[in-house]
Design an enzyme around this catalytic site. Structure first.
Site, short mmCIF file in Angstrom:
data_model
loop_
_atom_site.label_atom_id
_atom_site.label_comp_id
_atom_site.label_asym_id
_atom_site.label_seq_id
_atom_site.Cartn_x
_atom_site.Cartn_y
_atom_site.Cartn_z
N HIS A 19 2.38 50.79 31.81
CA HIS A 19 0.98 51.14 31.54
C HIS A 19 0.09 50.02 32.09
O HIS A 19 0.57 49.01 32.56
CB HIS A 19 0.79 51.32 30.04
CG HIS A 19 1.50 52.51 29.47
ND1 HIS A 19 2.52 52.41 28.55
CD2 HIS A 19 1.35 53.83 29.72
CE1 HIS A 19 2.96 53.63 28.25
NE2 HIS A 19 2.27 54.50 28.95
N TYR A 66 4.35 66.05 29.13
CA TYR A 66 4.54 65.10 28.03
C TYR A 66 3.61 65.47 26.86
O TYR A 66 4.04 65.51 25.70
CB TYR A 66 4.22 63.71 28.57
CG TYR A 66 4.20 62.58 27.57
CD1 TYR A 66 5.39 62.05 27.08
CD2 TYR A 66 2.99 62.01 27.16
CE1 TYR A 66 5.35 60.98 26.19
CE2 TYR A 66 2.96 60.94 26.28
CZ TYR A 66 4.15 60.44 25.80
OH TYR A 66 4.12 59.38 24.92
N GLY A 119 12.29 50.12 20.89
CA GLY A 119 11.08 50.30 21.68
C GLY A 119 9.97 49.39 21.18
O GLY A 119 10.10 48.73 20.14
N SER A 179 0.49 61.00 20.72
CA SER A 179 -0.23 60.19 21.69
C SER A 179 -1.61 60.79 21.91
O SER A 179 -1.82 61.99 21.72
CB SER A 179 0.57 60.19 23.00
OG SER A 179 -0.27 59.87 24.07
N SER A 180 -2.54 59.96 22.37
CA SER A 180 -3.91 60.46 22.59
C SER A 180 -3.96 61.44 23.76
O SER A 180 -4.97 62.14 23.93
CB SER A 180 -4.86 59.30 22.85
OG SER A 180 -4.44 58.59 23.98
N CYS A 181 -2.89 61.53 24.57
CA CYS A 181 -2.92 62.46 25.71
C CYS A 181 -2.80 63.92 25.27
O CYS A 181 -2.88 64.82 26.10
CB CYS A 181 -1.86 62.12 26.73
SG CYS A 181 -0.23 62.44 26.11
N THR A 241 -3.81 55.52 20.20
CA THR A 241 -4.47 55.30 21.49
C THR A 241 -3.51 54.50 22.39
O THR A 241 -2.33 54.35 22.06
CB THR A 241 -5.79 54.53 21.26
OG1 THR A 241 -6.46 54.42 22.51
CG2 THR A 241 -5.55 53.13 20.70
N LYS A 289 4.33 66.57 22.95
CA LYS A 289 3.76 65.86 21.79
C LYS A 289 3.01 66.84 20.88
O LYS A 289 3.05 66.71 19.65
CB LYS A 289 2.82 64.74 22.27
CG LYS A 289 3.56 63.58 22.90
CD LYS A 289 4.33 62.84 21.84
CE LYS A 289 5.04 61.61 22.35
NZ LYS A 289 5.95 61.04 21.35
N1 LIG Z 1 3.14 52.66 24.48
C1 LIG Z 1 2.00 53.28 24.32
O1 LIG Z 1 0.95 52.89 24.87
C2 LIG Z 1 1.91 54.49 23.44
C3 LIG Z 1 0.66 55.10 23.30
C4 LIG Z 1 0.56 56.22 22.51
C5 LIG Z 1 1.68 56.72 21.87
N2 LIG Z 1 2.88 56.11 22.01
C6 LIG Z 1 4.02 56.72 21.32
O2 LIG Z 1 4.69 55.79 20.50
C7 LIG Z 1 6.09 56.08 20.48
C8 LIG Z 1 6.89 54.86 20.89
O3 LIG Z 1 6.48 54.42 22.17
P1 LIG Z 1 6.92 53.01 22.77
O4 LIG Z 1 5.81 52.52 23.59
O5 LIG Z 1 7.52 52.17 21.70
O6 LIG Z 1 8.07 53.50 23.78
P2 LIG Z 1 9.37 52.70 24.26
O7 LIG Z 1 9.11 51.23 24.20
O8 LIG Z 1 9.77 53.29 25.56
O9 LIG Z 1 10.44 53.04 23.14
C9 LIG Z 1 10.98 54.32 23.00
C10 LIG Z 1 12.33 54.18 22.35
O10 LIG Z 1 12.93 55.49 22.25
C11 LIG Z 1 14.29 55.39 22.61
N3 LIG Z 1 14.79 56.65 23.13
C12 LIG Z 1 14.31 57.37 24.19
N4 LIG Z 1 15.06 58.46 24.38
C13 LIG Z 1 16.03 58.44 23.43
C14 LIG Z 1 17.12 59.28 23.12
N5 LIG Z 1 17.37 60.40 23.83
N6 LIG Z 1 17.94 58.93 22.10
C15 LIG Z 1 17.73 57.80 21.40
N7 LIG Z 1 16.70 56.96 21.63
C16 LIG Z 1 15.87 57.28 22.65
C17 LIG Z 1 14.29 54.34 23.70
O11 LIG Z 1 15.60 53.82 23.84
P3 LIG Z 1 16.12 53.38 25.30
O12 LIG Z 1 15.08 52.45 25.85
O13 LIG Z 1 17.43 52.75 25.02
O14 LIG Z 1 16.19 54.66 26.09
C18 LIG Z 1 13.30 53.32 23.14
O15 LIG Z 1 13.93 52.42 22.25
C19 LIG Z 1 6.30 57.26 21.42
O16 LIG Z 1 6.33 58.45 20.69
C20 LIG Z 1 5.06 57.25 22.28
O17 LIG Z 1 4.72 58.53 22.72
C21 LIG Z 1 3.04 55.00 22.78
#
Ligand SMILES: NC(=O)c1ccc[n+]([C@@H]2O[C@H](COP(=O)([O-])OP(=O)(O)OC[C@H]3O[C@@H](n4cnc5c(N)ncnc54)[C@H](OP(=O)(O)O)[C@@H]3O)[C@@H](O)[C@H]2O)c1
Length: 328
Positions: free
Chosen positions: A184, A137, A14, A108-110, A169, A141
């Protein structure tokens, strides 16, 4: 913490997980273990328990989650609450069963109420109603934070458990999701401005009035904050948090309007046309800025200012497009 300790990064493919792996490698950590989603489904309790009890890592970064924008959250609420609850419960419980002492959960900030005072402090958690579109969601969290806190409360003294949470954030950067139905605001606008530039369009339409203000953090700053928080000594972490309000905000410390963001992206991408705002589309909360002073006082601050981060992100988007083209 020794550089040869075994560290499991969940979600390494991710946007955030891949950046945490890069950060750990840059800092000299040599024993990082990873599994793809198809090798290990984190919603499967048996698989997770077997994996962690075999590997017995010293530390776990939990950056795997089902993540998406407003449309995806609104369309698939059951997937968002179920998968995130399962991933967190399985990983945190199996980590405990396997003797893992240190774990960092990414929230997450949500998690914060829709009408929380700005900038949002950590203690605003559970003080009001959540934004309805991503409530499932957010509830998952919040459960993740409470899982960490409950294991600490029950097992810190007897088993040395030290599970921490960070609340990022809005993040952006290399590895973001550009699928229109799931992205996003920054990846969505990068894609739209880029396509408009290629097609010589006269204008790009941006949803909403352009007035809401949002905060954005470059993903490599998030990764450095994650490693920083994981590595704070326990006494310092405990002194700066509370047993039942133990999470730490991670933000840029400043926000800007969606209109200003769109203008900055137009410049970065080199689109010559106009920006038009479609006010018939919803705006969401007027402002969402986190108070990251707790983390700043613990010695971390962001390094990559927004325009620089957007340039780096656009460069990585162009590289991805090139790779896709070469594959075809
Ligand atoms: N992006 C943002 O703006 C943001 C903001 C605040 C917080 N966050 C938090 O940061 C964290 C990472 O977010 P991100 O943006 O990096 O998300 P992402 O790019 O979608 O990455 C999430 C990863 O989790 C893996 N995953 C999902 N379901 C799974 C499962 N059942 N088993 C194994 N792996 C699984 C996905 O693999 P696959 O793709 O192969 O399914 C992907 O590699 C999350 O907790 C998110 O809530 C993100």
């Amino acid at each position: 913490m020794s550089k040869s300790d075994k560290i499991y990064v969940a979600g390494h493919r991710g946007m955030v997980g891949s950046s945490i792996v890069r950060e750990l490698e840059n800092q000299g950590y040599k024993n990082i273990i990873i599994r793809t989603h198809s090798e290990l489904d984190l919603t499967n309790q048996k698989q997770v328990q077997e994996f962690l009890s075999q590997e017995k890592p010293n530390e776990v970064y939990l950056a795997a989650a089902k993540v998406g924008g407003i449309f995806a959250n609104d369309t698939y609420p059951a997937d968002f609450i179920y998968q995130n609850l399962m991933i967190e419960a399985n990983v945190i419980h199996a980590a405990f069963n396997s003797g893992v002492k240190k774990l960092l959960f990414l929230g997450s900030s949500c998690i914060y109420p829709k009408l929380a005072d700005q900038p949002i402090k950590e203690d605003a958690l559970l003080s009001g109603y959540l934004e309805p579109t991503n409530e499932p969601y957010a509830i998952a969290k919040i459960a993740g934070i409470k899982l960490c806190e409950s294991y600490n409360r029950q097992y810190s003294e007897s088993h040395g458990v030290d599970y921490r949470s960070v609340m990022p954030t809005n993040l952006y950067g290399p590895g973001d999701n550009y699928q229109p139905e799931n992205s996003h605001v920054i990846p969505a606008l990068i894609r739209r401005f880029h396509e408009a530039k290629i097609n010589n369009d006269e204008k790009v339409i941006v949803w909403g009035s352009g007035n809401p203000k949002r905060e954005f953090l470059y993903v490599d700053d998030m990764a450095s904050a994650s490693v920083h928080v994981m590595n704070l000594d326990k006494e310092t972490y405990d002194r700066n948090t509370h047993q039942m309000c133990s999470h730490i905000n991670v933000g840029m410390g400043e926000d800007l309007s969606i209109g200003e963001l769109a203008k900055t992206l137009r410049k970065v991408i080199g689109f010559a046309g106009k920006i038009e705002f479609d006010s018939s589309k919803p705006d969401g909360s007027p402002r969402k800025l986190m108070d990251s002073s707790r983390l700043n006082s613990l010695g971390w601050s962001p390094r990559i200012e927004l325009e620089r981060g957007l340039i780096l992100t656009y460069e990585s988007y162009l590289k991805e497009l090139k790779k896709l083209k070469n594959k075809q």
